[in-house]
Design a protein around this motif. Structure first.
Motif, PDB file in Angstrom:
ATOM      1  N   ALA A  65      -8.074  14.440  11.329  1.00 51.74           N
ATOM      2  CA  ALA A  65      -7.228  13.609  11.229  1.00 51.74           C
ATOM      3  C   ALA A  65      -7.348  12.712   9.889  1.00 51.74           C
ATOM      4  O   ALA A  65      -8.465  12.761   9.553  1.00 51.74           O
ATOM      5  CB  ALA A  65      -7.072  12.318  12.364  1.00 51.74           C
ATOM      6  N   LEU A  66      -6.348  12.506   9.139  1.00 51.16           N
ATOM      7  CA  LEU A  66      -6.515  12.015   7.741  1.00 51.16           C
ATOM      8  C   LEU A  66      -7.283  10.462   7.703  1.00 51.16           C
ATOM      9  O   LEU A  66      -8.259  10.580   6.698  1.00 51.16           O
ATOM     10  CB  LEU A  66      -5.147  11.516   7.198  1.00 51.16           C
ATOM     11  CG  LEU A  66      -5.108  11.165   5.905  1.00 51.16           C
ATOM     12  CD1 LEU A  66      -5.639  12.150   4.814  1.00 51.16           C
ATOM     13  CD2 LEU A  66      -3.657  10.658   5.239  1.00 51.16           C
ATOM     14  N   THR A 104       2.895  11.542   1.742  1.00 47.72           N
ATOM     15  CA  THR A 104       3.907  10.708   2.183  1.00 47.72           C
ATOM     16  C   THR A 104       3.694   9.304   2.188  1.00 47.72           C
ATOM     17  O   THR A 104       2.166   8.844   2.080  1.00 47.72           O
ATOM     18  CB  THR A 104       4.322  10.970   3.866  1.00 47.72           C
ATOM     19  OG1 THR A 104       3.339  10.653   4.553  1.00 47.72           O
ATOM     20  CG2 THR A 104       4.714  12.363   3.839  1.00 47.72           C
ATOM     21  N   PRO A 105       4.518   8.382   2.253  1.00 44.98           N
ATOM     22  CA  PRO A 105       3.943   6.721   2.087  1.00 44.98           C
ATOM     23  C   PRO A 105       2.976   6.454   2.956  1.00 44.98           C
ATOM     24  O   PRO A 105       1.904   5.788   2.896  1.00 44.98           O
ATOM     25  CB  PRO A 105       5.233   5.907   2.203  1.00 44.98           C
ATOM     26  CG  PRO A 105       6.353   7.047   1.490  1.00 44.98           C
ATOM     27  CD  PRO A 105       5.818   8.266   2.081  1.00 44.98           C
ATOM     28  N   SER A 106       3.136   6.909   4.310  1.00 44.40           N
ATOM     29  CA  SER A 106       2.011   6.486   5.409  1.00 44.40           C
ATOM     30  C   SER A 106       1.017   7.141   5.004  1.00 44.40           C
ATOM     31  O   SER A 106      -0.102   6.782   5.161  1.00 44.40           O
ATOM     32  CB  SER A 106       2.702   6.947   6.623  1.00 44.40           C
ATOM     33  OG  SER A 106       2.956   8.314   6.922  1.00 44.40           O
ATOM     34  N   GLN A 107       0.656   8.251   4.606  1.00 46.67           N
ATOM     35  CA  GLN A 107      -0.465   9.056   4.059  1.00 46.67           C
ATOM     36  C   GLN A 107      -0.952   8.165   3.088  1.00 46.67           C
ATOM     37  O   GLN A 107      -2.389   7.914   3.060  1.00 46.67           O
ATOM     38  CB  GLN A 107      -0.225  10.339   3.773  1.00 46.67           C
ATOM     39  CG  GLN A 107       0.132  11.441   4.906  1.00 46.67           C
ATOM     40  CD  GLN A 107       0.080  12.748   4.277  1.00 46.67           C
ATOM     41  OE1 GLN A 107       0.891  13.033   3.482  1.00 46.67           O
ATOM     42  NE2 GLN A 107      -0.337  13.556   4.968  1.00 46.67           N
ATOM     43  N   LEU A 127       0.882  -1.330  -0.037  1.00 47.25           N
ATOM     44  CA  LEU A 127       0.022   0.104   0.080  1.00 47.25           C
ATOM     45  C   LEU A 127       0.726   1.238   0.121  1.00 47.25           C
ATOM     46  O   LEU A 127       0.317   2.663  -0.263  1.00 47.25           O
ATOM     47  CB  LEU A 127      -1.069   0.077   1.271  1.00 47.25           C
ATOM     48  CG  LEU A 127      -2.204  -1.044   1.000  1.00 47.25           C
ATOM     49  CD1 LEU A 127      -2.992  -0.815   2.474  1.00 47.25           C
ATOM     50  CD2 LEU A 127      -3.136  -0.752  -0.006  1.00 47.25           C
ATOM     51  N   THR A 128       2.058   1.204   0.101  1.00 42.39           N
ATOM     52  CA  THR A 128       2.894   2.380   0.264  1.00 42.39           C
ATOM     53  C   THR A 128       3.917   2.398  -0.929  1.00 42.39           C
ATOM     54  O   THR A 128       4.721   3.228  -1.095  1.00 42.39           O
ATOM     55  CB  THR A 128       3.859   2.256   1.409  1.00 42.39           C
ATOM     56  OG1 THR A 128       4.952   1.009   1.461  1.00 42.39           O
ATOM     57  CG2 THR A 128       3.256   2.356   2.808  1.00 42.39           C
ATOM     58  N   ALA A 129       3.667   1.344  -1.950  1.00 46.19           N
ATOM     59  CA  ALA A 129       4.469   1.252  -3.065  1.00 46.19           C
ATOM     60  C   ALA A 129       3.974   2.234  -4.225  1.00 46.19           C
ATOM     61  O   ALA A 129       3.062   3.171  -3.908  1.00 46.19           O
ATOM     62  CB  ALA A 129       4.369  -0.227  -3.731  1.00 46.19           C
ATOM     63  N   ASP A 130       4.500   2.236  -5.419  1.00 42.14           N
ATOM     64  CA  ASP A 130       3.982   3.072  -6.573  1.00 42.14           C
ATOM     65  C   ASP A 130       2.510   2.705  -6.775  1.00 42.14           C
ATOM     66  O   ASP A 130       1.995   1.778  -6.326  1.00 42.14           O
ATOM     67  CB  ASP A 130       4.894   2.768  -7.758  1.00 42.14           C
ATOM     68  CG  ASP A 130       4.771   1.226  -8.184  1.00 42.14           C
ATOM     69  OD1 ASP A 130       3.878   0.976  -8.830  1.00 42.14           O
ATOM     70  OD2 ASP A 130       5.674   0.576  -7.983  1.00 42.14           O
TER      71      ASP A 130
END
Length: 871
Positions: free
Chosen positions: A849-850, A814-817, A714-717
Motif C-alpha cells: 500500500a502507498l 492523484t490528489p489523494s496519493q 496537502l492536495t493543492a499545487d
C-alpha cells in the motif's frame, strides 16, 4: 579661451609618481610595508540564508565585459551587458549596482547606459567614460525628448546617478566622447568631428574628413589631444584648437571598424590596432612605430601584460623601452598554466600606476602595481566555487570555478575554513583524507596509466588504480570518490575501475557481451558508492552511452543509448541512496535570449521505469550546467532554472515547490545529508547555506485552524502543499494526532481483497467482472503496488488487459496519493519519538500500500541518519 581642467594638478602628480616608479629597478620590487586591510563587516545575509562560508566582498555577480579604474584606483567599475557594478578597492565593498532597460544591452565597446530606473532612452553606440574626480564618473546619453546630449554623473561612493541636460546637439546613434575631466565632448557626425564645451554647448571647432564608420575617438589622459581613425590614417588633433598635430598613414585595407586607440599615461605614445592584427605603438615625438602586444599602460615607462610563455604564466610589469626587464606579479592560483585562461583573464583586467585588477569567475583580485603584491583585502578567496558537497566529517567543501585547482572546506558548526591547492589535476576525497591524481605507474614493461592516492596529512602513498593498456582504448575520466569517501573509481574505455578504501582490491567492471558500449566519463556514484553512473558523450557517431553499475554485486543494472548529436546536451545524476537517477536533456536554443527547453526525466535506477518527467526552460549557459541534485528523501530535485535561480521540483507532482534566487550566477547546488538545507555556490558568495525547509526562522506556532487548513492544502499545487508541510512540521502537538486520525494504517486485509477482486475479473458473468474492475480502480490510489504484483503473475488476457488499464490510469499521482506522500514527509520532518511511532504504525500496514511503502522508506532514512550521526 582654453578649456578648464580642474583635475590637471592631480594628473601631473600622478604622472610624476608613475615616472618615478618607471625609473626604478623593475627586477627588484621596492620594499613597502603592507597596510592592513580596513575591517569592514560583510553585508547582512539574504533572507533565507542560514550561513555564508567565505566573504561576499570583491564578488561581481556576473561576468564583466570590461573594467575601468578611477584615476587613483580607489574604485573599480565592472561592466556587464545589463549592469554596472562599482567596488571600493580599499574594502571590496559593492557601493553601487546600476541597471538599465534590458532592451538595450550595455557593453563598453557598443553602448552606454547607467541608471537605477528603467526610464532611459537608447544609449550611445560607444562608451565614453570620464572621471571628473576620484569619486565620480560621467557618461554621455542621448536625450529622450530632444536631439541633444545629456550627461549621467555617478557618485562612486554612494552609487547614485544624476542626469544633467546640455545644449550639445546630437542626433540618434552618433558617437560622443567626453574629455577626461568631463568638461567637453567630441561628437562624430558622419564625416565631421565637432568639439563642444558641456557648460553651454558652444562649438569650439569642427573638422571635416574621411572618417571610418562608427569610430572610437580617444583623448590623451590630460585631455589636450584627440586621436581619430580616418579611412587612410590615424590623426591626432589638438583638442583646444582642432589643428592636426600628428598623422600616421595606414593602408586602407588594414583599417576596419573594430579599431582600438590607447594613449600612454604621458600622452606621448599611442597604441593602435585593428581586429585581431598585432597592435602597434606609435611614438608621437619621433614618429617611430613598432609591433606591440596588448599592454595595460601604468606609467610613462612601464606597462602590465599577461605572460603566456615560460614555466609560469601570469601578470607581470615590463619596461616600455626594455622588455627584458620584468617584475612578476604575485600568483593567486594556478590558472597561469592555461594559455587560453590567460587571454581571457587579460581581457578582464585593468591597471594604472596604483593598482591592477582582474576578474574571473565573479571574483575580483587586486594587486599593488608598484610591488606586484596582491592586496590583503582581496586574497581571501580569489575565485568562485562549484560542486558543493557535504563530507562525512561534518564539513562542506567545494572546488574552484572554473579552473578546478583549489578546494575549500568549512566546518558546519564553527565555520572554520581549510584550503587545499592550488593543484593541477588533483582531486580531494569528501572526508579530506586523500588526494588523488592520474599518473603513470610502474617501470619499463610494467608501466601503465593509473591513479595514485596520497594521504593529505602524511603525504604518503596509500594505494591506486592500475589501468592496463588493454583497457585504455579511449580517454579515461577523472577519478571520483563516493560521498562517504570509501570508494575510489575511474572510467576508461569499456571498464569501470573501482576500489574500496583504504585496503580493498581493485575491480574492473564492464557491460558483459557489449564491446561497443564504451564510456570515458564517470558521472557520479551514490553516497556509499554502491551505484555508479558512467557515460560517453557523442563520439565519432557512437551516440551517447549511459550505464549504471552495482559495484557491490559487480553487475550492470541499466544501459541506455541516446541519439543525441550536439555536445553538452545532457547531464545525469544518481540519488544519494542509489534508487533513482535523473537525466537532463536539452534541445537547441529556442530563442535569441539563449533560453533552452529542458526535459528532466526521473527513473528507477535498477529497472529504468519512469517516475516523472519535468519540462522547463532555462537561460543558464550550457557551460555552467550542473547535474540535477536529489534531496536525501528523493522527494525533491534541484535544478538551475536560470542563471540566478535554483528551482526545487517535487518529484511526485512534477511541479515547482520552491525557488531560491541569488544575486550572482549560480555555479552549483547540493542538499545537506539531513535534507534541511541547500548549499548554493554562486558568483555573489563562495557558498551559502539556505534554509530549504524553512523551519529555522523563529515563527509563531500555528493554531489548530491553521493545521486543519494545512491538511486540506496537502492536495493543492506543489507550492501551497509545501507551505502546508511546513505548517504541520511547526505544530507537532496538533499535527500528529490529526494525521494519525485522518490517515489510519492500511488494513492488511486489503491484500486479500485485491487478490479476490483480481480473481473476479476472470469471472464468467459480466456484472461481476465490471464490479471488480470498478472496485480495483477505487483501490488503485493506495494499492497500486499490490495491483502491479497481480498483473505480473496474471495469465488470462482479459485480466491483464483490465489491470494494465487500471495501472496506466493511476501512473500519474492523484490528489489523494499526493496527500499521503506529503503527510508522511511532514511526519518525517517532525522527527520526534512520537513521530517515529506514527511512522512505524503506518509501516505495519498492508504490504504494497502507498502509505505503507512511504512510511517504510521514511523509517529507513531515519534509522540511517541515526547511524550516521553515531558514527
Amino acid at each position: 579661451m582654453p578649456t578648464v581642467h580642474p583635475d590637471r594638478r592631480d594628473f601631473l602628480l600622478t604622472g610624476a609618481a608613475a615616472l618615478a616608479a618607471g625609473n626604478a629597478d623593475l627586477t627588484a620590487a621596492p620594499v613597502r610595508p603592507r597596510v592592513p586591510a580596513p575591517v569592514v563587516p560583510d553585508p547582512p545575509l539574504p533572507v533565507g540564508v542560514i550561513a555564508r562560508f567565505g566573504s561576499s566582498r570583491f564578488r561581481c555577480p556576473e561576468d564583466p565585459t570590461d573594467l575601468k579604474l578611477s584615476p587613483r584606483g580607489q574604485f573599480v567599475l565592472a561592466f556587464t551587458e545589463t549592469t554596472l557594478y562599482i567596488f571600493e578597492t580599499a574594502t571590496g565593498r559593492l557601493t553601487g549596482e546600476l541597471a538599465r532597460p534590458p532592451a538595450f544591452p550595455l557593453s563598453p565597446r557598443r553602448s552606454v547606459a547607467v541608471c537605477g530606473r528603467e526610464l532611459l532612452p537608447p544609449p550611445l553606440p560607444r562608451l565614453s567614460l570620464a572621471f571628473p574626480d576620484e569619486d565620480s564618473a560621467a557618461f554621455p546619453m542621448i536625450s529622450s525628448d530632444r536631439a541633444t546630449l545629456d550627461v549621467i554623473r555617478i557618485d562612486l561612493r554612494s552609487g547614485t546617478a544624476t542626469r544633467t541636460p546640455t545644449r550639445v546637439p546630437l542626433p540618434q546613434r552618433r558617437c560622443a566622447v567626453l574629455s577626461p575631466d568631463g568638461t567637453a565632448v567630441a561628437v562624430v557626425l558622419g564625416d565631421r568631428i565637432r568639439f563642444h564645451t558641456l557648460s553651454d554647448g558652444s562649438l569650439l571647432w569642427s573638422v571635416v574628413g574621411s572618417i571610418i564608420d562608427d569610430p572610437i575617438p580617444c583623448f590623451s589622459p590630460d585631455g589636450r589631444r584627440l586621436a581619430v581613425v580616418m579611412t587612410d590614417a590615424i590623426v591626432v588633433f589638438d583638442a583646444l584648437s582642432g589643428s592636426v598635430l600628428f598623422r600616421c598613414p595606414v593602408a586602407a585595407e588594414n583599417i576596419t571598424e573594430k579599431a582600438l586607440l590607447v594613449f600612454t599615461p604621458d600622452g606621448l605614445q599611442l597604441r593602435y590596432g585593428f581586429d585581431s592584427d598585432e597592435p602597434f605603438i606609435w611614438n608621437l615625438t619621433t614618429g617611430e612605430q613598432r609591433s606591440f602586444g596588448r599592454p595595460l599602460f601604468v606609467g610613462t615607462t612601464e606597462f602590465v601584460r599577461w605572460a603566456d610563455s615560460g614555466e609560469r604564466r601570469g601578470l607581470e610589469a615590463v619596461r616600455l623601452d626594455d622588455e627584458t626587464a620584468v617584475r612578476k606579479f604575485e600568483s593567486v592560483f594556478s590558472f597561469e598554466t592555461d594559455r587560453q585562461i590567460g587571454r581571457d583573464y587579460l581581457r578582464k583586467s585593468v591597471a594604472n600606476s596604483h593598482v591592477a585588477v582582474a576578474i574571473r569567475g565573479g571574483a575580483v583580485v587586486v594587486w599593488d602595481t608598484r610591488t606586484g603584491k596582491v592586496l590583503p583585502q582581496s586574497i581571501e578567496l580569489p575565485c568562485s566555487l562549484m560542486s558543493p558537497c557535504f563530507g562525512p566529517t561534518g564539513r562542506v567543501l567545494a572546488r574552484s570555478w572554473p579552473e578546478e585547482t583549489i578546494w575549500c572546506s568549512w566546518d558546519l558548526a564553527t565555520g572554520k575554513p581549510r584550503r587545499y591547492g592550488p593543484w593541477d589535476g588533483v582531486g580531494l576525497s569528501p572526508d579530506e583524507r586523500y588526494e588523488v591524481r592520474t599518473a603513470w605507474m610502474g617501470m619499463g614493461a610494467d608501466q601503465a596509466f593509473g591513479v595514485e592516492l596520497t594521504d593529505t596529512a602524511s603525504r604518503d602513498r596509500v594505494c591506486g588504480l592500475r589501468i592496463s593498456d588493454s583497457i585504455t582504448s579511449l580517454r579515461s575520466s577523472e577519478p571520483l570518490f563516493s560521498g562517504d569517501g570509501k570508494l575510489l573509481a575511474q572510467a576508461c574505455g569499456a571498464y569501470l575501475c573501482v576500489r574500496q578504501l583504504p585496503g580493498g582490491k581493485q575491480q574492473n567492471l564492464t557491460p558483459a557481451g557489449d564491446d561497443n558500449f564504451l564510456f570515458d566519463h564517470l558521472i557520479e556514484t551514490s553516497y556509499t558508492g554502491r551505484m555508479a553512473i558512467v557515460g560517453l558523450p557523442y563520439y565519432f557517431g557512437r551516440g551517447v552511452n549511459i550505464c549504471i553499475f552495482d559495484t557491490v554485486a559487480s553487475k550492470v543494472c541499466l544501459r541506455i543509448k541516446l541519439d543525441r548529436h550536439h555536445n553538452g546536451d545532457y547531464k545525469v545524476s544518481i540519488s544519494p541512496d542509489g534508487t533513482h537517477f535523473a537525466l537532463l536533456e536539452t534541445t537547441e536554443p529556442i530563442d535569441f535570449s539563449g533560453a533552452f527547453s529542458m526535459n528532466l526525466k526521473v527513473s528507477n535506477a535498477r529497472t529504468g521505469d519512469p517516475v516523472t518527467l519535468l519540462v522547463y526552460s532555462s537561460d543558464l549557459h550550457y557551460e555552467r550546467w550542473f547535474p540535477p541534485r536529489f534531496s536525501p528523501d528523493n522527494r525533491a530535485i534541484a535544478v538551475a532554472e536560470s542563471r540566478r535561480e535554483i528551482a526545487i521540483w517535487e518529484v511526485a507532482s512534477g511541479a515547482v515547490r520552491k525557488r531560491f534566487r541569488t544575486r550572482g550566477i549560480v555555479t552549483g547546488a547540493e542538499f545537506s545529508p539531513d535534507g534541511t538545507a541547500l548549499a548554493i555556490c554562486s558568483y555573489d558568495a563562495p557558498l551559502d547555506l539556505w534554509d530549504y525547509r524553512g523551519l529555522r526562522t523563529a515563527r509563531r506556532t500555528p493554531d489548530r485552524a491553521s493545521v486543519r487548513r494545512a491538511w486540506d492544502d496537502l492536495t493543492a499545487d506543489a507550492a501551497r502543499a509545501f507551505a502546508a508541510i511546513q505548517t504541520l512540521a511547526r505544530a507537532p502537538d496538533v499535527a500528529l494526532p490529526l494525521l494519525g486520525e485522518r490517515l489510519p494504517p492500511v488494513a492488511r486485509a486489503i491484500a486479500a481483497q485485491v487478490r479476490q477482486l483480481v480473481a473476479d475479473l476472470d469471472a464468467n458473468d459480466y456484472p461481476t467482472r465490471t464490479r471488480a474492475d470498478a472496485a480495483l480502480r477505487g483501490l488503485a490510489d493506495h494499492a497500486a503496488a499490490l495491483i502491479r504484483e497481480e498483473y505480473e503473475v496474471a495469465t488470462a488476457p482479459e485480466v491483464r488487459s483490465r489491470l494494465a488499464a487500471i495501472l496506466t490510469t493511476s501512473s500519474r499521482r492523484t490528489p489523494s496519493q499526493l496527500r499521503v506522500i506529503r503527510a508522511v514527509e511532514a511526519i518525517e520532518w517532525i522527527g520526534t519519538p512520537d513521530a517515529a511511532r506514527l511512522l512505524r504504525a503506518w509501516a505495519d500496514g498492508a504490504p504494497g500500500a502507498l502509505l505503507t511503502t512511504e512510511a517504510q522508506a521514511a523509517l529507513r532514512r531515519v534509522k540511517a541518519a541515526v547511524k550516521m550521526a553515531a558514527n
